[in-house]
Design a protein around this motif. Structure first.
Motif, PDB file in Angstrom:
ATOM      1  N   VAL A 124       0.847  -1.215   0.000  1.00 51.02           N
ATOM      2  CA  VAL A 124       0.000   0.000   0.000  1.00 51.02           C
ATOM      3  C   VAL A 124       0.871   1.249   0.000  1.00 51.02           C
ATOM      4  CG1 VAL A 124      -1.647   1.326   1.370  1.00 51.02           C
ATOM      5  CG2 VAL A 124      -2.000  -1.122   1.035  1.00 51.02           C
ATOM      6  N   LEU A 125       1.872   1.289   0.871  1.00 44.64           N
ATOM      7  CA  LEU A 125       2.738   2.473   0.907  1.00 44.64           C
ATOM      8  C   LEU A 125       3.542   2.618  -0.383  1.00 44.64           C
ATOM      9  CD1 LEU A 125       4.096   2.524   4.580  1.00 44.64           C
ATOM     10  CD2 LEU A 125       2.413   4.045   3.528  1.00 44.64           C
ATOM     11  N   GLY A 126       3.972   1.495  -0.959  1.00 44.18           N
ATOM     12  CA  GLY A 126       4.704   1.554  -2.221  1.00 44.18           C
ATOM     13  C   GLY A 126       3.865   2.123  -3.346  1.00 44.18           C
ATOM     14  N   ILE A 127       2.616   1.706  -3.417  1.00 46.16           N
ATOM     15  CA  ILE A 127       1.705   2.235  -4.445  1.00 46.16           C
ATOM     16  C   ILE A 127       1.470   3.730  -4.230  1.00 46.16           C
ATOM     17  CG2 ILE A 127      -0.684   2.174  -5.277  1.00 46.16           C
ATOM     18  CD1 ILE A 127      -0.602  -0.887  -4.789  1.00 46.16           C
ATOM     19  N   LEU A 128       1.218   4.113  -2.977  1.00 45.10           N
ATOM     20  CA  LEU A 128       0.990   5.538  -2.684  1.00 45.10           C
ATOM     21  C   LEU A 128       2.244   6.373  -2.962  1.00 45.10           C
ATOM     22  CD1 LEU A 128      -1.138   5.266   0.585  1.00 45.10           C
ATOM     23  CD2 LEU A 128      -1.915   5.964  -1.705  1.00 45.10           C
ATOM     24  N   MET A 129       3.404   5.822  -2.645  1.00 48.51           N
ATOM     25  CA  MET A 129       4.642   6.557  -2.927  1.00 48.51           C
ATOM     26  C   MET A 129       4.857   6.710  -4.430  1.00 48.51           C
ATOM     27  SD  MET A 129       7.221   4.941  -0.083  1.00 48.51           S
ATOM     28  CE  MET A 129       8.683   5.708  -0.735  1.00 48.51           C
ATOM     29  N   GLY A 130       4.460   5.680  -5.191  1.00 47.62           N
ATOM     30  CA  GLY A 130       4.561   5.784  -6.649  1.00 47.62           C
ATOM     31  C   GLY A 130       3.599   6.812  -7.216  1.00 47.62           C
ATOM     32  N   LEU A 131       2.394   6.894  -6.634  1.00 52.12           N
ATOM     33  CA  LEU A 131       1.402   7.867  -7.103  1.00 52.12           C
ATOM     34  C   LEU A 131       1.805   9.303  -6.762  1.00 52.12           C
ATOM     35  CD1 LEU A 131      -1.935   6.028  -6.210  1.00 52.12           C
ATOM     36  CD2 LEU A 131      -0.987   6.446  -8.491  1.00 52.12           C
ATOM     37  N   VAL A 140       8.584  11.545   3.501  1.00 56.38           N
ATOM     38  CA  VAL A 140       8.416  11.116   4.888  1.00 56.38           C
ATOM     39  C   VAL A 140       8.481   9.591   4.990  1.00 56.38           C
ATOM     40  CG1 VAL A 140       6.768  11.001   6.803  1.00 56.38           C
ATOM     41  CG2 VAL A 140       7.180  13.178   5.652  1.00 56.38           C
ATOM     42  N   VAL A 141       7.767   8.909   4.090  1.00 57.02           N
ATOM     43  CA  VAL A 141       7.770   7.440   4.117  1.00 57.02           C
ATOM     44  C   VAL A 141       9.171   6.912   3.816  1.00 57.02           C
ATOM     45  CG1 VAL A 141       6.845   5.360   3.018  1.00 57.02           C
ATOM     46  CG2 VAL A 141       5.325   7.244   3.571  1.00 57.02           C
ATOM     47  N   LYS A 142       9.863   7.517   2.849  1.00 57.64           N
ATOM     48  CA  LYS A 142      11.241   7.123   2.545  1.00 57.64           C
ATOM     49  C   LYS A 142      12.141   7.321   3.761  1.00 57.64           C
ATOM     50  CE  LYS A 142      11.730   8.796  -1.784  1.00 57.64           C
ATOM     51  NZ  LYS A 142      12.403   9.452  -2.903  1.00 57.64           N
ATOM     52  N   GLY A 143      11.955   8.446   4.435  1.00 63.37           N
ATOM     53  CA  GLY A 143      12.758   8.710   5.635  1.00 63.37           C
ATOM     54  C   GLY A 143      12.547   7.653   6.709  1.00 63.37           C
ATOM     55  N   PHE A 144      11.275   7.300   6.947  1.00 65.86           N
ATOM     56  CA  PHE A 144      10.986   6.241   7.919  1.00 65.86           C
ATOM     57  C   PHE A 144      11.571   4.904   7.471  1.00 65.86           C
ATOM     58  CE2 PHE A 144       7.652   8.972   9.811  1.00 65.86           C
ATOM     59  CZ  PHE A 144       7.967   8.769  11.150  1.00 65.86           C
ATOM     60  N   ALA A 145      11.486   4.621   6.181  1.00 67.53           N
ATOM     61  CA  ALA A 145      12.029   3.367   5.654  1.00 67.53           C
ATOM     62  C   ALA A 145      13.540   3.315   5.871  1.00 67.53           C
ATOM     63  CB  ALA A 145      11.687   3.216   4.176  1.00 67.53           C
ATOM     64  N   TYR A 146      14.242   4.400   5.576  1.00 66.28           N
ATOM     65  CA  TYR A 146      15.686   4.430   5.793  1.00 66.28           C
ATOM     66  C   TYR A 146      16.016   4.312   7.280  1.00 66.28           C
ATOM     67  CZ  TYR A 146      16.361   5.947   0.945  1.00 66.28           C
ATOM     68  OH  TYR A 146      16.376   6.023  -0.417  1.00 66.28           O
TER      69      TYR A 146
END
Length: 160
Positions: A124-131, A140-146
């Motif tokens: 879900v987050l990957g799809i939203l990040m792509g959109l 923000v999501v990338k930062g949390f992932a890192y």
């Protein structure tokens, strides 16, 4: 040439299995030795703390095999373990295999749940990040992932 490769592969696996068996035996011997000579030997602690009569203590000493040499204890344990009997837990007063099965079942359920949640949330987050590429949400999501990928898992577990 093919036979030479097969021989090398066979020798490699024989060495690997030999090293594995040697390691397991060394761990078993070390564990028994440490328990035997530890000042906190569980059997000796129980015997010292127990309010038992001398006859009752002798029965326990015989049951637990405390007077047997360490080599005999190890060979008995290996023989029993090869048949699937890992002994009885003094703490839980249950068969060790039963305790492991109970723990393994709970661990498997927890692991499966975490995999499913990770898959659903990640997709879900990957799809939203792509959109919403290069948006505040994406960053923000990338930062949390890192952050979470570079943080030791035991520390995240303590925080959660």
């Amino acid at each position: 040439m093919v036979n030479d490769f097969k021989n090398q592969t066979l020798k490699y696996y024989i060495r690997l299995i030999t090293r594995f068996i040697s390691l397991i035996l060394a761990i078993i011997i070390l564990t028994f030795t440490l328990v035997e000579y530890s000042p906190l030997n569980p059997y000796k602690v129980i015997m010292a703390d127990a309010h038992l009569k001398v006859e009752q203590k002798e029965v326990l000493v015989e049951k637990w095999g405390l007077k047997k040499p360490i080599s005999t204890k190890i060979s008995i344990w290996i023989n029993n373990a090869s048949k699937g009997d890992l002994g009885e837990s003094l703490y839980f007063n249950k068969n060790v295999v039963t305790i492991i099965k109970d723990g393994a079942t709970n661990s498997f359920v927890l692991m499966l749940t975490s995999w499913v949640l990770t898959l659903v949330i990640g997709v879900v987050l990957g799809i939203l990040m792509g959109l919403y590429k290069d948006s505040l949400f994406d960053n923000v999501v990338k930062g949390f992932a890192y952050l979470f990928s570079s943080t030791p898992s035991f520390w995240v577990g303590i925080l959660i």
